[in-house]
Design a protein around this motif. Sequence first.
Motif, mmCIF file in Angstrom:
data_model
loop_
_atom_site.group_PDB
_atom_site.id
_atom_site.type_symbol
_atom_site.label_atom_id
_atom_site.label_comp_id
_atom_site.label_asym_id
_atom_site.label_seq_id
_atom_site.Cartn_x
_atom_site.Cartn_y
_atom_site.Cartn_z
ATOM 1 N N ALA A 49 30.464 11.491 61.495
ATOM 2 C CA ALA A 49 29.020 11.664 61.285
ATOM 3 C C ALA A 49 28.608 13.121 61.455
ATOM 4 O O ALA A 49 27.526 13.514 61.029
ATOM 5 N N PRO A 71 25.429 17.343 60.644
ATOM 6 C CA PRO A 71 25.243 15.923 60.316
ATOM 7 C C PRO A 71 24.372 15.689 59.084
ATOM 8 O O PRO A 71 24.661 14.809 58.265
ATOM 9 N N GLN A 72 23.298 16.511 58.968
ATOM 10 C CA GLN A 72 22.338 16.230 57.902
ATOM 11 C C GLN A 72 22.890 16.541 56.511
ATOM 12 O O GLN A 72 22.314 16.149 55.513
ATOM 13 N N ASP A 73 24.010 17.270 56.432
ATOM 14 C CA ASP A 73 24.551 17.628 55.121
ATOM 15 C C ASP A 73 25.765 16.792 54.742
ATOM 16 O O ASP A 73 26.548 17.186 53.884
ATOM 17 N N THR A 76 26.341 10.701 55.311
ATOM 18 C CA THR A 76 26.848 9.473 55.910
ATOM 19 C C THR A 76 25.625 8.712 56.394
ATOM 20 O O THR A 76 24.539 9.265 56.455
#
Lengths: 328, 578
Positions: A49, A71-73, A76
Amino acid sequence: MNIRLQQVLKQFENNTIVNHVNLEIRSGEMFFLLGPSGCGKTTILRMLAGFYDPDAGDIYFGERKMNGVPPQDRNTALVFQNYAVWPHMTVFENVAYGLRLRKIPAAELESRAANALDQVKLTALRERRPASLSGGQQQRVALARAIVVNPDLLLFDEPLCNLDAKLRIEMRDEIKRIHARDKITSLYVTHDQEEALSLASRLAVMNAGSIQQVGTPFEIYNNPVNAFVATFIGEMNLFPESSPVARHFGCKDGHQIGFRPEHTKVSATLGSGLKARVLISIYLGSKNQLTLTTDSGEEIKAWTPEYFAEGAEVSVGVDGKYLHQFKV
Amino acid sequence: MKKIFLPLLFAFFAIFLVYPLVTLLGGAFFVETAQGGHRFSLEYFQIIFENSFYRDCFANSLAIAAWVTLVCILVTLPLAHMFLRFNFPLKSALSPMLLLPLVLPPFVGAIGIKQFLSRFGSLNLMLANVGLVDMSNPPDWFGAGGFAAIILLEALHFFPILFLSVQAALANVDPTLRDAARNLGAGGFRIFRTITVPLAMPGIFAGSSIIFVGAFTDLGVPLMFDFQTTVPTQIFNLVTQADNPLGYALVVITLVLVSILFVLGKKWGEGNYAMLARSATYEDVPKLPPAAGWAVTLATASLIFLSIIPHLGVIIQSFSSQWFLSILPTGYSAEYYGEVFSLPLTTMSMKNSLLYATLSATLDLVLGVVIAYMLAREKFAGKQVLDVLAMLPLALPGLVMAFAFFVAFSRPILPAEWGTQAVAFNTFWLGLFDPRKNPTLLLVIAYAIHRLPYIVRAAYAGLQQTSVSLEEASANMGARPMQTLWKITLPLISANLIAGTIMTFSFAMLDVSNGMMLAQEAPFYPVTKAIFSLMGRITPTAPSIACALGVLAMIFLAASLLLASGLLGRKMGQLFKV
């Protein structure tokens, strides 16, 4: 999307939590990581993640190396153990959140979110706040929120362990149905073997930071590679080389021998089998659960279709194909 | 967050916390030598301790603080016990009313009480009417030039704070420990004396030390009674004499006293009994028999009445056009409220207070969120230091901070010998901060620093209660850290933030020490200093206008606190727990 971990290492304060793990999750499959608490399975999920970065080794989504990607790119979608449904937003807003971040046009956003809510049977509750929902309903919101963004990888972090037994089975079926339809590449982390056996395309059994075995549920149940896997999934009678029972069944040098209770044949007619006496007999209707004790005092678990009374003298046998030899 | 904010935060604390304190200590401990250098010396302290006037000041201030603390303990210990262990008539109605004294700064109450208790005030006139007092030689209720009145007013203001902490401390004592004593045959009072109070001692001590420090450093009340022989009034007199080192030494002694108490309180408050697990038993709160019950109710009601006499005095005075040698005013008028909104002094002061309070609350909100977020969510070198810096103002009384601010920012920061650029920088620096020119920036920062620990705690508590996975879920859905902060984190802790901001705002509106010391010119006076200034005027209507302004402040603070407690969904009392 194909997911690969190569020699991934993760340490926290000098404790090696994930120890040089190699793993491949094939496109469209529902892959399970199964293991006891603290074995490193959730750490692997959090590295996928993007909440942690590996200390060594590489993670690939398809051909793209993911080390250091925030995480934001990653695209997932994680279904959290504690739901992590935002309490200040309605059910609909929770589900729409990821779509808004992806700047989906209003009409499409509405129809996709509505469709996701429909999938998890929450359409009627779309304007409610999470505080007024049950645990099972909140976990459905979390599931809808995850699938609505069409993630490249869907992550489940013990999503059912806070639910009661009946809800757990309901949700399990729901997840199975949704996966069968959308075929989103998924990683599911759990310590519950029943969940793993019933949902997994393939699974990996982990212990102490290392992968023990990877295979289909059938392969792993029937051909466990070591004693840990054998006892973690299903039950297994295990005897060290030196014990009379092991010698009786022909244990190899430097091994221990194992066989499952349901493969243990028990007969009232005393033949060439191992002699034993019924110590405890529990009648369960579909089967009879026996604890046998041999002359040398060792205990054997056996599940039989026939009933045996406690104290009965019996003989015990196992077909050669059901005998497992594990290296010590 | 840490990369951008950490250097800024440390710079902020260095300039506005460390630099003033260092200036203060330097002024107190370093003596100028004949060659123009400086050397370490304790001679200023020696001067103070050898001077009988300053010794009297310390004796008075210590006596005031000790009496206030003693009175408060004697009142609150039985009161808290009764409220915890027994039911009696009107208990739930009386409980919130006990907090009423907190909505009025005690020095405003002094105006009200003067009318009642002065030699020719209402009480003596009333007693004379029934023949108990001879008006040719009326008794002086203020005692020794206001000494007794100061103790009374401060005790009436501070006892609710102690009531709350004593109640919490008593409630924390495991009921089964008392049951064990009763089981062995101990009676009610014996249990209270030998079990309950000793076990609750850390909490009682912590609460008492807050009151002791508050009473020792309170400037407003002695000033209102023009009682000059106290430490705070002398510090106030010395603040404008930046070259007089005695002020520095007085403040440093105060700071040392406070620090000792603070350390003791912390050490003891986190005390020995923290390890005891509390068993989960229900407590029976029996109803007192009617006679005893009503006696407790009556005693509590009398205490509440006594504690709001100052408020009533202020309210009555604010409407009175004539009040001289009579029990109650002989003429009433609402015109003073009109005057509050037309006199330049009062209108300016209201504008100033609103401006200072708004800006400081905003600054605190930003600082509080950033610091709490970093402390709760991030790892970085210097985290402990940041934590200590953010909490340090708790141990610094307003008086100390205000003095340190004044002396530190009314002088050039760089030595003139460094050349023209240093001189130019000094001009710029003083233009920005010098309180003698324009105290706005300094007041805003002073208020903000004072209340920073409270808002950091409020925000930190909010973040602790908010699961990190709610933020992770947002990042997982594709939100950048700033988007997560705006859409998830801040909305989730907004109740804590709003309540904390209201607290900062209302305390800034009613602070005394900073306003009195830092605002030197009338156009910059906050409300509190305007009230003082009005009380010093000889025009007959000035006290009524001052009281009208005080009533407005009171209403304002009460409304803010109600709003804050409503937003937090808690009882008022919990807002005051440190």
